[in-house]
Design a protein around this motif. Structure first.
Motif, PDB file in Angstrom:
ATOM      1  N   SER A 415     -30.721 -55.157  25.410  1.00  0.00           N
ATOM      2  CA  SER A 415     -29.601 -54.972  24.225  1.00  0.00           C
ATOM      3  C   SER A 415     -29.807 -55.923  22.942  1.00  0.00           C
ATOM      4  CB  SER A 415     -28.115 -55.422  24.685  1.00  0.00           C
ATOM      5  OG  SER A 415     -28.141 -56.773  24.942  1.00  0.00           O
ATOM      6  N   ASP A 416     -30.433 -56.894  22.981  1.00  0.00           N
ATOM      7  CA  ASP A 416     -30.777 -57.615  21.689  1.00  0.00           C
ATOM      8  C   ASP A 416     -31.761 -56.662  20.843  1.00  0.00           C
ATOM      9  OD1 ASP A 416     -29.169 -59.860  22.010  1.00  0.00           O
ATOM     10  OD2 ASP A 416     -30.586 -61.073  22.944  1.00  0.00           O
ATOM     11  N   ASP A 417     -32.839 -56.042  21.553  1.00  0.00           N
ATOM     12  CA  ASP A 417     -33.851 -55.133  21.066  1.00  0.00           C
ATOM     13  C   ASP A 417     -33.062 -53.956  20.321  1.00  0.00           C
ATOM     14  OD1 ASP A 417     -35.985 -56.943  21.952  1.00  0.00           O
ATOM     15  OD2 ASP A 417     -35.790 -55.700  23.898  1.00  0.00           O
ATOM     16  N   ILE A 418     -32.112 -53.610  20.919  1.00  0.00           N
ATOM     17  CA  ILE A 418     -31.412 -52.525  20.253  1.00  0.00           C
ATOM     18  C   ILE A 418     -30.634 -52.918  19.063  1.00  0.00           C
ATOM     19  CG2 ILE A 418     -29.581 -50.745  20.583  1.00  0.00           C
ATOM     20  CD1 ILE A 418     -32.081 -49.963  22.133  1.00  0.00           C
ATOM     21  N   ASP A 419     -29.943 -54.142  19.143  1.00  0.00           N
ATOM     22  CA  ASP A 419     -29.355 -54.681  17.871  1.00  0.00           C
ATOM     23  C   ASP A 419     -30.229 -54.940  16.637  1.00  0.00           C
ATOM     24  OD1 ASP A 419     -27.025 -54.535  19.515  1.00  0.00           O
ATOM     25  OD2 ASP A 419     -26.920 -56.817  19.862  1.00  0.00           O
ATOM     26  N   ARG A 420     -31.442 -55.403  17.168  1.00  0.00           N
ATOM     27  CA  ARG A 420     -32.328 -55.456  15.969  1.00  0.00           C
ATOM     28  C   ARG A 420     -32.831 -54.177  15.437  1.00  0.00           C
ATOM     29  NH1 ARG A 420     -38.482 -57.703  16.988  1.00  0.00           N
ATOM     30  NH2 ARG A 420     -39.320 -57.348  15.147  1.00  0.00           N
ATOM     31  N   PHE A 421     -32.985 -53.201  16.190  1.00  0.00           N
ATOM     32  CA  PHE A 421     -33.327 -51.850  15.646  1.00  0.00           C
ATOM     33  C   PHE A 421     -32.281 -51.368  14.543  1.00  0.00           C
ATOM     34  CE2 PHE A 421     -33.139 -47.316  15.892  1.00  0.00           C
ATOM     35  CZ  PHE A 421     -34.435 -46.977  15.400  1.00  0.00           C
ATOM     36  N   LEU A 422     -30.956 -51.651  15.303  1.00  0.00           N
ATOM     37  CA  LEU A 422     -30.070 -51.249  14.461  1.00  0.00           C
ATOM     38  C   LEU A 422     -29.794 -51.680  13.098  1.00  0.00           C
ATOM     39  CD1 LEU A 422     -27.517 -50.460  17.201  1.00  0.00           C
ATOM     40  CD2 LEU A 422     -28.461 -48.939  16.041  1.00  0.00           C
ATOM     41  N   SER A 423     -29.978 -53.021  13.400  1.00  0.00           N
ATOM     42  CA  SER A 423     -29.932 -53.754  11.927  1.00  0.00           C
ATOM     43  C   SER A 423     -31.160 -53.213  10.917  1.00  0.00           C
ATOM     44  CB  SER A 423     -30.027 -55.282  12.085  1.00  0.00           C
ATOM     45  OG  SER A 423     -28.988 -55.771  13.141  1.00  0.00           O
ATOM     46  N   ILE A 424     -32.197 -53.208  11.368  1.00  0.00           N
ATOM     47  CA  ILE A 424     -33.012 -52.479  10.353  1.00  0.00           C
ATOM     48  C   ILE A 424     -33.180 -51.339  10.084  1.00  0.00           C
ATOM     49  CG2 ILE A 424     -35.486 -51.930  10.488  1.00  0.00           C
ATOM     50  CD1 ILE A 424     -36.208 -54.124  12.556  1.00  0.00           C
ATOM     51  N   THR A 425     -32.511 -50.297  10.817  1.00  0.00           N
ATOM     52  CA  THR A 425     -32.111 -48.926  10.357  1.00  0.00           C
ATOM     53  C   THR A 425     -30.990 -49.201   9.433  1.00  0.00           C
ATOM     54  OG1 THR A 425     -32.447 -47.870  12.584  1.00  0.00           O
ATOM     55  CG2 THR A 425     -30.983 -46.906  11.236  1.00  0.00           C
ATOM     56  N   ALA A 426     -29.978 -49.945   9.550  1.00  0.00           N
ATOM     57  CA  ALA A 426     -29.102 -50.369   8.309  1.00  0.00           C
ATOM     58  C   ALA A 426     -29.589 -50.655   7.036  1.00  0.00           C
ATOM     59  CB  ALA A 426     -27.922 -51.228   8.690  1.00  0.00           C
ATOM     60  N   ASP A 427     -30.671 -51.565   7.199  1.00  0.00           N
ATOM     61  CA  ASP A 427     -31.242 -52.151   5.858  1.00  0.00           C
ATOM     62  C   ASP A 427     -32.103 -50.869   5.323  1.00  0.00           C
ATOM     63  OD1 ASP A 427     -32.584 -54.352   4.351  1.00  0.00           O
ATOM     64  OD2 ASP A 427     -34.132 -53.515   5.240  1.00  0.00           O
ATOM     65  N   ILE A 428     -32.715 -50.393   5.995  1.00  0.00           N
ATOM     66  CA  ILE A 428     -33.491 -48.967   5.319  1.00  0.00           C
ATOM     67  C   ILE A 428     -32.564 -47.965   4.754  1.00  0.00           C
ATOM     68  CG2 ILE A 428     -34.990 -47.103   5.930  1.00  0.00           C
ATOM     69  CD1 ILE A 428     -36.345 -48.453   8.118  1.00  0.00           C
ATOM     70  N   ALA A 429     -31.595 -47.762   5.426  1.00  0.00           N
ATOM     71  CA  ALA A 429     -30.454 -46.866   4.797  1.00  0.00           C
ATOM     72  C   ALA A 429     -29.954 -47.404   3.459  1.00  0.00           C
ATOM     73  CB  ALA A 429     -29.434 -46.625   5.685  1.00  0.00           C
ATOM     74  N   ALA A 430     -29.656 -48.905   3.487  1.00  0.00           N
ATOM     75  CA  ALA A 430     -28.953 -49.344   2.431  1.00  0.00           C
ATOM     76  C   ALA A 430     -29.984 -49.589   1.316  1.00  0.00           C
ATOM     77  CB  ALA A 430     -28.624 -50.730   2.613  1.00  0.00           C
ATOM     78  N   THR A 431     -31.311 -49.838   1.612  1.00  0.00           N
ATOM     79  CA  THR A 431     -32.579 -50.192   0.626  1.00  0.00           C
ATOM     80  C   THR A 431     -32.640 -48.735  -0.078  1.00  0.00           C
ATOM     81  OG1 THR A 431     -33.393 -51.848   1.931  1.00  0.00           O
ATOM     82  CG2 THR A 431     -34.946 -50.717   0.386  1.00  0.00           C
ATOM     83  N   HIS A 432     -32.646 -47.952   0.661  1.00  0.00           N
ATOM     84  CA  HIS A 432     -33.053 -46.608  -0.201  1.00  0.00           C
ATOM     85  C   HIS A 432     -31.642 -45.929  -0.721  1.00  0.00           C
ATOM     86  CE1 HIS A 432     -37.524 -46.187   0.812  1.00  0.00           C
ATOM     87  NE2 HIS A 432     -37.137 -47.134   1.737  1.00  0.00           N
ATOM     88  N   ASN A 433     -30.897 -46.562  -0.618  1.00  0.00           N
ATOM     89  CA  ASN A 433     -29.637 -45.930  -1.199  1.00  0.00           C
ATOM     90  C   ASN A 433     -29.112 -44.401  -0.759  1.00  0.00           C
ATOM     91  OD1 ASN A 433     -27.057 -46.081  -2.994  1.00  0.00           O
ATOM     92  ND2 ASN A 433     -28.432 -44.912  -4.540  1.00  0.00           N
ATOM     93  N   VAL A 434     -29.327 -44.385   0.652  1.00  0.00           N
ATOM     94  CA  VAL A 434     -28.967 -43.075   1.284  1.00  0.00           C
ATOM     95  C   VAL A 434     -27.407 -43.081   1.493  1.00  0.00           C
ATOM     96  CG1 VAL A 434     -29.307 -41.959   3.429  1.00  0.00           C
ATOM     97  CG2 VAL A 434     -31.107 -43.492   2.851  1.00  0.00           C
ATOM     98  N   ILE A 435     -26.903 -41.888   0.865  1.00  0.00           N
ATOM     99  CA  ILE A 435     -25.536 -41.320   0.956  1.00  0.00           C
ATOM    100  C   ILE A 435     -25.310 -40.437   1.961  1.00  0.00           C
ATOM    101  CG2 ILE A 435     -23.734 -40.291  -0.533  1.00  0.00           C
ATOM    102  CD1 ILE A 435     -25.459 -41.235  -2.850  1.00  0.00           C
TER     103      ILE A 435
END
Length: 436
Positions: A415-435
């Motif tokens: 589950s920690d691996d999944i959480d890490r992936f989700l945090s990275i996904t959120a970072d990618i979305a925020a970094t690219h200003n995805v709406i």
């Protein structure tokens, strides 16, 4: 094992407890790092897959032996025993009775051989398959339909479930159908096909219909039971089932095995091996079965090997379902893919019992190929399924999707691996200003 927050175990799954999870990870190579020792998340197990240390070790040890199996001395007899055990372990894996087992260099090559034997030797006017088949199955059926002048009938996908409906497949079958070729689970959406019901209804229409199953994608994720789904041919790829590359394993029913096929003339009618088999391939089968039985021993006191194997696969299925639920919904402050602004889950069927651990997703303002590169920069390996790929176009077009990012963890992830992936996904979305 550790329960998820949902009271509905069958839907939400159940995680391995932390101690067992650590033991599982320790049995696989490179779960938390790449070949250079650099930390990473490998979430492309639908394309490649993690290898069991025991499988690699057994393959190397047996393949190092110079002895020929077709001799009478002790070394030869030892290799014969390895091959015999691996054959029976493969039958146990599938709960297969009778029939023929054969090893090949690839599961794709075996699929073409099995389709050919049925297509060329069974009378009828049409072949039936689905739009979601892997090219090795779809192209084999298409090739022989064209060559033999048979009608090719292709069952359409269901964009809501991400799979193919039983009724859609069965509607294509009639008394003149030569063969039905179906995939056990989609390698884009993870949707499982209701094979038992397909077999039941198909054989009501034509009792002696030949049925071929591509189980390569599904085999590492759930129980296969040929007594419940009596088909005529089935293949897996060991490298996707914790084993080694260069090894496809297949089973054929007695009647399918006896159909004319390439073989040495002096060999019995049901033999499909051409030349000397590689005992190391069979040693890998046994290593995989032993590992799954080891998992099963944590939840069952049984001493019956098939029972332990089934319990082990159920444990894998429940853990992966819990990972899938967490991947989609998140946990606490960690948002799941369904809730990250700018990320969209594609083919998001809500009943997780009908899905293997594969998720197709997309970003609003980032192409799948660019997203894959962004993930790699952050130490995550995923894969883009795009319409320019021969492995993806037909399936994507059936879903009316131009492209997707495929995420495919494995049960050795936590589950920690999944959480890490989700945090990275959120970072990618925020970094690219995805709406969203």
């Amino acid at each position: 094992m550790q329960r998820t927050s949902s009271s509905d175990l069958s839907h939400a799954g159940m995680l391995f407890d932390e101690s067992l999870q650590r033991q599982i990870k320790a049995r696989f190579h490179q779960v938390d790092h790449d070949y250079d020792g650099i930390p990473r998340l490998f979430f492309d197990n639908a394309g490649g897959s993690f290898r069991l240390k025991s499988a690699i070790e057994q393959h190397a040890a047996i393949d190092a032996l110079p002895d020929c199996t077709e001799r009478m001395h002790s070394g030869a007899r030892y290799l014969q025993e390895i091959q015999s055990k691996g054959t029976e372990d493969f039958r146990l894996m599938l709960n297969a009775k009778g029939g023929s087992v054969f090893a090949s260099l690839t599961a794709s090559g075996a699929m073409f051989d099995m389709v050919r034997a049925i297509a060329e030797n069974v009378p009828g006017k049409n072949f039936v398959t689905t739009v979601l088949e892997h090219p090795s199955a779809f192209d084999a059926v298409t090739y022989y339909a064209d060559r033999l002048g048979k009608e090719l009938r292709v069952a359409a996908s269901n964009p809501f479930t991400g799979g193919v409906d039983v009724e859609e497949i069965v509607s294509k079958i009639d008394a003149d159908t030569v063969l039905l070729s179906v995939i056990y689970a989609s390698n884009i959406s993870g949707a499982k096909i209701d094979l038992a019901e397909i077999v039941r209804q198909a054989r009501l229409i034509k009792p002696d219909l030949y049925i071929i199953v591509d189980a390569v994608q599904h085999a590492p994720h759930g129980v296969i039971d040929l007594q419940e789904t009596p088909v005529d041919a089935l293949n897996i790829a060991l490298y996707k089932f914790f084993g080694c590359r260069g090894s496809g394993m297949s089973w054929l029913s007695d009647r399918a095995a006896r159909l004319p096929h390439h073989k040495l003339i002096a060999k019995p009618a049901g033999v499909w091996d051409l030349g000397s088999a590689a005992p190391a391939q069979f040693a890998v089968v046994s290593a995989v079965v032993d590992y799954v039985c080891w998992l099963g021993s944590h939840v069952s006191p049984s001493t019956d090997k098939r029972t332990l194997f089934v319990q082990g696969m159920h444990s894998i299925e429940l853990h992966e379902r819990a990972l899938l639920a967490r991947l989609l919904e998140g946990d606490g402050d960690i948002k799941g893919l369904r809730h990250i602004d700018g990320a969209k889950v594609l083919l998001d069927y809500p009943d997780l019992r009908k899905r293997d651990l594969i998720v197709a997703m997309a970003f609003e303002r980032l192409s799948p190929a660019d997203a894959v590169r962004e993930y790699e920069k952050r130490g995550v390996i995923v894969y883009e399924r795009v319409s320019s790929s021969l492995y993806s176009r037909r399936m994507l077009e059936s879903f009316e999707i131009e492209g997707a990012i495929r995420i495919s963890p494995l049960h050795c992830h936590s589950s920690d691996d999944i959480d890490r992936f989700l945090s990275i996904t959120a970072d990618i979305a925020a970094t690219h200003n995805v709406i969203a």
